[in-house]
Write a protein that holds these residues in place. Structure first.
Motif, PDB file in Angstrom:
ATOM      1  N   ALA A  56       0.830  -1.205   0.000  1.00  0.00           N
ATOM      2  CA  ALA A  56       0.000   0.000   0.000  1.00  0.00           C
ATOM      3  C   ALA A  56       0.867   1.260   0.000  1.00  0.00           C
ATOM      4  O   ALA A  56       0.597   2.219  -0.734  1.00  0.00           O
ATOM      5  CB  ALA A  56      -0.929  -0.010   1.208  1.00  0.00           C
ATOM      6  N   TRP A  57       1.923   1.262   0.817  1.00  0.00           N
ATOM      7  CA  TRP A  57       2.822   2.419   0.851  1.00  0.00           C
ATOM      8  C   TRP A  57       3.502   2.627  -0.501  1.00  0.00           C
ATOM      9  O   TRP A  57       3.588   3.759  -0.993  1.00  0.00           O
ATOM     10  CB  TRP A  57       3.886   2.210   1.933  1.00  0.00           C
ATOM     11  N   TRP A  58       3.955   1.554  -1.128  1.00  0.00           N
ATOM     12  CA  TRP A  58       4.654   1.664  -2.416  1.00  0.00           C
ATOM     13  C   TRP A  58       3.741   2.281  -3.472  1.00  0.00           C
ATOM     14  O   TRP A  58       4.156   3.161  -4.226  1.00  0.00           O
ATOM     15  CB  TRP A  58       5.123   0.280  -2.848  1.00  0.00           C
ATOM     16  N   LEU A 133      -6.334  -0.864   5.322  1.00  0.00           N
ATOM     17  CA  LEU A 133      -5.932  -1.111   3.936  1.00  0.00           C
ATOM     18  C   LEU A 133      -7.116  -0.970   2.982  1.00  0.00           C
ATOM     19  O   LEU A 133      -6.975  -0.427   1.880  1.00  0.00           O
ATOM     20  CB  LEU A 133      -5.329  -2.513   3.823  1.00  0.00           C
ATOM     21  N   ALA A 134      -8.283  -1.421   3.398  1.00  0.00           N
ATOM     22  CA  ALA A 134      -9.467  -1.344   2.542  1.00  0.00           C
ATOM     23  C   ALA A 134      -9.880   0.100   2.277  1.00  0.00           C
ATOM     24  O   ALA A 134     -10.415   0.414   1.207  1.00  0.00           O
ATOM     25  CB  ALA A 134     -10.625  -2.104   3.175  1.00  0.00           C
ATOM     26  N   LEU A 135      -9.631   0.981   3.244  1.00  0.00           N
ATOM     27  CA  LEU A 135      -9.968   2.394   3.052  1.00  0.00           C
ATOM     28  C   LEU A 135      -9.066   3.052   2.020  1.00  0.00           C
ATOM     29  O   LEU A 135      -9.405   4.097   1.467  1.00  0.00           O
ATOM     30  CB  LEU A 135      -9.854   3.140   4.381  1.00  0.00           C
ATOM     31  N   THR A 136      -7.912   2.446   1.772  1.00  0.00           N
ATOM     32  CA  THR A 136      -6.972   2.985   0.787  1.00  0.00           C
ATOM     33  C   THR A 136      -7.078   2.273  -0.552  1.00  0.00           C
ATOM     34  O   THR A 136      -7.231   2.900  -1.599  1.00  0.00           O
ATOM     35  CB  THR A 136      -5.529   2.869   1.325  1.00  0.00           C
ATOM     36  N   TYR A 137      -7.032   0.936  -0.518  1.00  0.00           N
ATOM     37  CA  TYR A 137      -7.147   0.127  -1.726  1.00  0.00           C
ATOM     38  C   TYR A 137      -8.125  -1.016  -1.452  1.00  0.00           C
ATOM     39  O   TYR A 137      -7.792  -1.948  -0.706  1.00  0.00           O
ATOM     40  CB  TYR A 137      -5.784  -0.431  -2.144  1.00  0.00           C
ATOM     41  N   ARG A 138      -9.290  -0.932  -2.039  1.00  0.00           N
ATOM     42  CA  ARG A 138     -10.325  -1.927  -1.750  1.00  0.00           C
ATOM     43  C   ARG A 138      -9.886  -3.332  -2.113  1.00  0.00           C
ATOM     44  O   ARG A 138     -10.166  -4.285  -1.384  1.00  0.00           O
ATOM     45  CB  ARG A 138     -11.612  -1.558  -2.500  1.00  0.00           C
ATOM     46  N   GLY A 142      -9.586  -6.497   0.406  1.00  0.00           N
ATOM     47  CA  GLY A 142     -10.277  -7.765   0.193  1.00  0.00           C
ATOM     48  C   GLY A 142      -9.368  -8.955   0.431  1.00  0.00           C
ATOM     49  O   GLY A 142      -9.769  -9.950   1.053  1.00  0.00           O
ATOM     50  N   ILE A 143      -8.141  -8.854  -0.051  1.00  0.00           N
ATOM     51  CA  ILE A 143      -7.178  -9.930   0.176  1.00  0.00           C
ATOM     52  C   ILE A 143      -6.843 -10.030   1.663  1.00  0.00           C
ATOM     53  O   ILE A 143      -6.766 -11.118   2.249  1.00  0.00           O
ATOM     54  CB  ILE A 143      -5.896  -9.696  -0.644  1.00  0.00           C
ATOM     55  N   ALA A 144      -6.647  -8.862   2.298  1.00  0.00           N
ATOM     56  CA  ALA A 144      -6.326  -8.842   3.722  1.00  0.00           C
ATOM     57  C   ALA A 144      -7.464  -9.414   4.558  1.00  0.00           C
ATOM     58  O   ALA A 144      -7.232 -10.039   5.603  1.00  0.00           O
ATOM     59  CB  ALA A 144      -6.016  -7.410   4.169  1.00  0.00           C
ATOM     60  N   LEU A 145      -8.708  -9.214   4.100  1.00  0.00           N
ATOM     61  CA  LEU A 145      -9.856  -9.746   4.836  1.00  0.00           C
ATOM     62  C   LEU A 145      -9.796 -11.265   4.906  1.00  0.00           C
ATOM     63  O   LEU A 145     -10.083 -11.862   5.954  1.00  0.00           O
ATOM     64  CB  LEU A 145     -11.156  -9.294   4.173  1.00  0.00           C
ATOM     65  N   ALA A 177      -9.602   1.306  13.580  1.00  0.00           N
ATOM     66  CA  ALA A 177      -8.950   1.632  12.312  1.00  0.00           C
ATOM     67  C   ALA A 177      -9.829   2.531  11.453  1.00  0.00           C
ATOM     68  O   ALA A 177      -9.342   3.476  10.821  1.00  0.00           O
ATOM     69  CB  ALA A 177      -8.602   0.350  11.559  1.00  0.00           C
ATOM     70  N   LEU A 178     -11.118   2.262  11.423  1.00  0.00           N
ATOM     71  CA  LEU A 178     -12.033   3.073  10.616  1.00  0.00           C
ATOM     72  C   LEU A 178     -11.989   4.531  11.051  1.00  0.00           C
ATOM     73  O   LEU A 178     -11.840   5.442  10.219  1.00  0.00           O
ATOM     74  CB  LEU A 178     -13.453   2.520  10.751  1.00  0.00           C
TER      75      LEU A 178
END
Length: 206
Positions: A56-58, A133-138, A142-145, A177-178
Motif C-alpha cells: 500500500a505504501w509503495w 488497507l481497505a480504506l486505501t485500496y479496496r 479484500g485480500i487482507a480480509l 482503524a475506521l
C-alpha cells in the motif's frame, strides 16, 4: 439463550460458546495434518499484513496526499487498536478456554493465568490492518480480509480463544482503524503535502 456469567474471576466464556469452541478443537484433534500449518500461521502470519502495508505504501507514493496519510496512519491505528483491546482484556478478565475447559484438545500451549482471552489481540490487529488497507485500496483490503478471517479462525483452532473472543476482537480492530484512518485522511493530507516537499520526499513520492 445462554448468557455470560460474571464472577470474581471474570467472564465465564465457556457459558457463551464453549460448545462451539469444543466443536472446533475436536475438529483440530481429528485433523493432525493441519495442526502444523495452522500453528505456523497463527504464530507468524501477522507478517502477511506488514507485507500488505508495504504494498500500500509503495503504491500510495503515486497517489494524493490524503491516500498517503491513510497509509501512514495505519501502523498507529493498529497499535492503538491493540492497546484498546488490551484494556478491554483487563476489564473483563476472561480466563482462557484451556483453563475453563481443560480436557479440550489444544494445538497451542495454554498461556499464563493472567493472559486473558477476551477479546483476541491477534484478531484485533489483523482486522485493524484490514480495514485501514481497505480504506486505501479496496482490492488489497479484500485480500487482507481473507487473511484476517483465517487468523481469527486459527486462534480458535489452536485452542487459544473462544469464537466470541475472535468476533469482538474483529469489531474492536475494525472500529478503531475506521475512525483513525478516516480522520488521518481528512486532517493530515496538508501535513503529508509539506513532508513530500522536504527530506522525506524519496519515501513519500515515487
Amino acid at each position: 439463550m445462554t448468557t455470560s456469567i460474571t464472577t470474581a474471576q471474570g467472564i465465564d466464556g465457556a457459558a457463551i460458546d464453549g460448545g462451539l469452541y469444543t466443536d472446533v478443537t475436536d475438529f483440530a484433534r481429528d485433523t493432525h495434518w493441519l495442526n502444523g500449518p495452522v500453528s505456523a500461521y497463527t504464530s507468524v502470519g501477522m507478517g502477511v499484513f506488514v507485507v500488505f502495508l508495504l504494498i500500500a505504501w509503495w503504491r500510495a507514493r503515486r497517489e494524493g496526499s490524503a491516500v498517503m496519510a491513510g497509509v501512514l496512519a495505519t501502523p498507529f491505528a493498529v497499535v492503538i487498536a491493540y492497546l484498546a483491546n488490551t484494556g478491554i482484556k483487563d476489564v473483563f478478565q476472561e480466563p482462557r478456554p484451556c483453563r475453563a475447559l481443560p480436557h479440550a484438545y489444544l494445538v497451542e500451549a495454554c498461556p499464563p493465568p493472567d493472559d486473558y482471552a477476551f477479546p483476541s489481540n491477534h484478531t484485533t490487529v489483523a482486522f485493524a490492518f484490514t480495514v485501514a488497507l481497505a480504506l486505501t485500496y479496496r482490492w488489497l483490503g479484500g485480500i487482507a480480509l481473507l487473511a484476517a478471517v483465517a487468523m481469527g479462525a486459527s486462534r480458535v483452532y489452536v485452542g487459544a480463544h473462544y469464537p466470541h473472543d475472535v468476533a469482538v476482537g474483529a469489531v474492536v480492530g475494525s472500529l478503531v482503524a475506521l475512525v483513525l484512518v478516516l480522520a488521518a485522511r481528512w486532517l493530515c493530507g496538508p501535513l503529508v503535502t509539506r513532508l513530500r516537499q522536504g527530506v522525506l520526499r524519496p519515501l513519500l513520492v515515487a
